[in-house]
Design a protein around this motif. Structure first.
Motif, mmCIF file in Angstrom:
data_model
loop_
_atom_site.group_PDB
_atom_site.id
_atom_site.type_symbol
_atom_site.label_atom_id
_atom_site.label_comp_id
_atom_site.label_asym_id
_atom_site.label_seq_id
_atom_site.Cartn_x
_atom_site.Cartn_y
_atom_site.Cartn_z
ATOM 1 N N VAL A 172 0.845 -1.200 0.000
ATOM 2 C CA VAL A 172 0.000 0.000 0.000
ATOM 3 C C VAL A 172 0.882 1.252 0.000
ATOM 4 O O VAL A 172 0.679 2.189 -0.763
ATOM 5 C CB VAL A 172 -0.945 0.004 1.223
ATOM 6 C CG1 VAL A 172 -1.772 1.280 1.277
ATOM 7 C CG2 VAL A 172 -1.857 -1.227 1.184
ATOM 8 N N PHE A 173 1.930 1.232 0.824
ATOM 9 C CA PHE A 173 2.875 2.344 0.911
ATOM 10 C C PHE A 173 3.624 2.535 -0.404
ATOM 11 O O PHE A 173 3.885 3.658 -0.840
ATOM 12 C CB PHE A 173 3.863 2.072 2.050
ATOM 13 C CG PHE A 173 4.873 3.156 2.273
ATOM 14 C CD1 PHE A 173 4.490 4.401 2.757
ATOM 15 C CD2 PHE A 173 6.222 2.947 1.987
ATOM 16 C CE1 PHE A 173 5.430 5.404 2.956
ATOM 17 C CE2 PHE A 173 7.160 3.940 2.189
ATOM 18 C CZ PHE A 173 6.761 5.171 2.678
ATOM 19 N N SER A 174 3.955 1.424 -1.070
ATOM 20 C CA SER A 174 4.791 1.478 -2.270
ATOM 21 C C SER A 174 4.036 1.971 -3.500
ATOM 22 O O SER A 174 4.651 2.255 -4.538
ATOM 23 C CB SER A 174 5.357 0.085 -2.576
ATOM 24 O OG SER A 174 6.029 -0.393 -1.450
ATOM 25 N N VAL A 175 2.705 2.087 -3.422
ATOM 26 C CA VAL A 175 1.903 2.559 -4.558
ATOM 27 C C VAL A 175 2.352 3.956 -4.960
ATOM 28 O O VAL A 175 2.386 4.313 -6.128
ATOM 29 C CB VAL A 175 0.402 2.538 -4.181
ATOM 30 C CG1 VAL A 175 -0.418 3.364 -5.155
ATOM 31 C CG2 VAL A 175 -0.095 1.099 -4.154
ATOM 32 N N ASN A 176 2.737 4.779 -3.955
ATOM 33 C CA ASN A 176 3.161 6.148 -4.220
ATOM 34 C C ASN A 176 4.687 6.253 -4.126
ATOM 35 O O ASN A 176 5.232 6.193 -3.034
ATOM 36 C CB ASN A 176 2.477 7.073 -3.197
ATOM 37 C CG ASN A 176 2.793 8.535 -3.441
ATOM 38 O OD1 ASN A 176 3.686 8.852 -4.240
ATOM 39 N ND2 ASN A 176 2.087 9.402 -2.759
#
Ligand SMILES: Nc1nc2c(ncn2[C@@H]2O[C@H](COP(=O)(O)OP(=O)(O)OP(=O)(O)O)[C@@H](O)[C@H]2O)c(=O)[nH]1
Ligand SMILES: [Mg+2]
Length: 145
Positions: A140-144
């Motif tokens: 989820v964090f790595s999406v951005n």
């Protein structure tokens, strides 16, 4: 000659290391690969796979906390060092099973494995054969970026 490949699944806490260990191993088995799993997380209660080699057979976080009067994090640090002491034995267990591939699930507190001397020592002692690391981020964090 016997040659094995060993893959260490490393990543931040809760990033999916244990589930990936389970799914990757299941998939490799459907591809007719001779694969085994190693659990190096002494603190885990339940796993989504049945490890062929399990560090919990040798080391218990609860016992360490009680015996050395340590808190949970101190006990995990101590456990990492105790795993290093058992590394040769774990390596012999792997050798006995003679797999082609080994998937190693590592502890949730990755700094214990990745940023202390015991981690590289364990990796070196487990086998002299080729090694790889799979590093997981929180998705989820790595999406951005
Ligand atoms: N939706 C989704 N959930 C996942 C995925 N991978 C893991 N999870 C869930 O995330 C939670 C943590 O997964 P684990 O495999 O236990 O993560 P871990 O890195 O082994 O955790 P620790 O060992 O405690 O650091 C579980 O509820 C998993 O079902 C994924 O790819 N997608
Ligand atoms: Mg895990």
């Amino acid at each position: 000659m016997y040659c094995l490949f060993i893959v260490f699944i490393i990543g931040t806490a809760g990033s999916g290391k244990s589930l990936l260990t389970a799914s990757l191993t299941d998939w490799l088995k459907t591809q007719k690969q001779d694969v085994i799993t190693v659990n190096l997380d002494p603190g885990v209660l339940t796993l989504p796979y049945t490890p062929d080699i399990d560090v919990r057979d040798y080391i218990s976080i609860e016992d360490i906390m009680e015996k050395y009067k340590l808190g949970p994090n101190g006990a995990l640090v101590m456990a990492a060092d105790l795993i290093a002491e058992e590394a040769e034995r774990l390596g012999r267990e792997i050798e006995r099973l003679q797999p082609d591939l080994v998937v190693v699930d590592t502890p949730g507190q990755m700094e214990l494995f990745a940023f202390r001397a015991s981690g590289p020592y364990i990796a070196k002692e487990l086998t002299t054969e080729p090694k790889a690391v799979v590093y997981l981020f929180d998705s989820v964090f790595s999406v951005n970026p």
